[in-house]
Design a protein around this motif. Structure first.
Motif, short mmCIF file in Angstrom:
data_model
loop_
_atom_site.label_atom_id
_atom_site.label_comp_id
_atom_site.label_asym_id
_atom_site.label_seq_id
_atom_site.Cartn_x
_atom_site.Cartn_y
_atom_site.Cartn_z
N THR A 65 0.84 -1.20 0.00
CA THR A 65 0.00 0.00 0.00
C THR A 65 0.88 1.25 0.00
O THR A 65 0.64 2.19 -0.76
N THR A 74 -1.58 4.06 -9.34
CA THR A 74 -2.17 3.19 -8.31
C THR A 74 -2.49 3.93 -7.01
O THR A 74 -2.98 3.32 -6.06
N ARG A 76 -4.78 6.13 -6.06
CA ARG A 76 -6.17 6.17 -5.57
C ARG A 76 -6.60 4.82 -5.00
O ARG A 76 -7.25 4.77 -3.96
N THR A 77 -6.24 3.74 -5.65
CA THR A 77 -6.55 2.40 -5.14
C THR A 77 -5.82 2.16 -3.83
O THR A 77 -6.38 1.60 -2.88
N SER A 81 -7.06 1.26 -0.03
CA SER A 81 -6.47 0.19 0.78
C SER A 81 -6.03 0.73 2.13
O SER A 81 -6.29 0.12 3.17
#
Length: 186
Positions: A65, A74, A76-77, A81
């Protein structure tokens, strides 16, 4: 539905500070897996078999993360998380505080920085949850200038330093409380 937009400098600072927090936490857990296993078991939330698996899963997810927060594609994802992990940590702490179980090491600072769970940890994680929200929100469409980068670097350094100071204060609080209890016993 609400739509929040932040200045891109705020999104970036939030992502950088969160990245620091999650990579650091994951590395602490990787360095002392047996100690983290004991800490995780002390929360008494997960079944024993799942606890053993999570000893290795949580640090990997935290480090992944943290790294993913640094990659624009990545981020925003990864912010989602981070928010999910923080909600789980807040819930685990809150459940144990409601059970009256305050003498559990939070597991976030590694063996060198043991700190018992408290309401302060919920507040700290709530602030980190806001950073996850900011990091994952839509950024205003504008170009970052050189001055923005100076501010981003200074704000990130300040945010990371502030996180370290808060953690050290929580550790010191526990040490001071233990010294005070020992003084009364003597």
């Amino acid at each position: 539905m609400f739509h929040f937009t932040f200045d891109p400098a705020i999104n970036l600072v939030a992502a950088l500070v969160l990245s620091y927090v999650f990579v650091l936490a994951g590395l602490h857990k990787c360095r002392a897996p047996a100690e983290f296993a004991t800490t995780l078991a002390n929360y008494r939330i997960l079944p024993e078999g799942l606890t053993r698996q999570c000893v290795y899963l949580f640090p990997v997810v935290e480090i992944m993360t943290g790294v993913a927060l640094l990659i624009p594609a990545t981020a925003r994802t990864a912010a989602f998380s981070a928010g999910t992990l923080l909600c789980m940590y807040i819930a685990a702490i809150a459940i144990n505080l409601l059970r009256g179980r305050r003498n559990i090491d939070c597991g976030c600072g590694g063996p060198a920085q043991k700190q018992t769970i408290s309401e302060w940890m919920i507040a700290r994680n709530g602030l980190l949850l806001f950073l996850a929200f900011a990091a994952g929100s839509q950024a205003m469409p504008r170009t970052l200038l050189w001055f923005d980068w100076v501010i981003i670097i200074l704000a990130t350094a300040t945010g990371c330093l502030f996180y370290n100071i808060i953690n050290q204060l929580l550790v010191n609080k526990d040490l001071l409380n233990s010294l005070t209890r020992e003084e009364f016993r003597a």
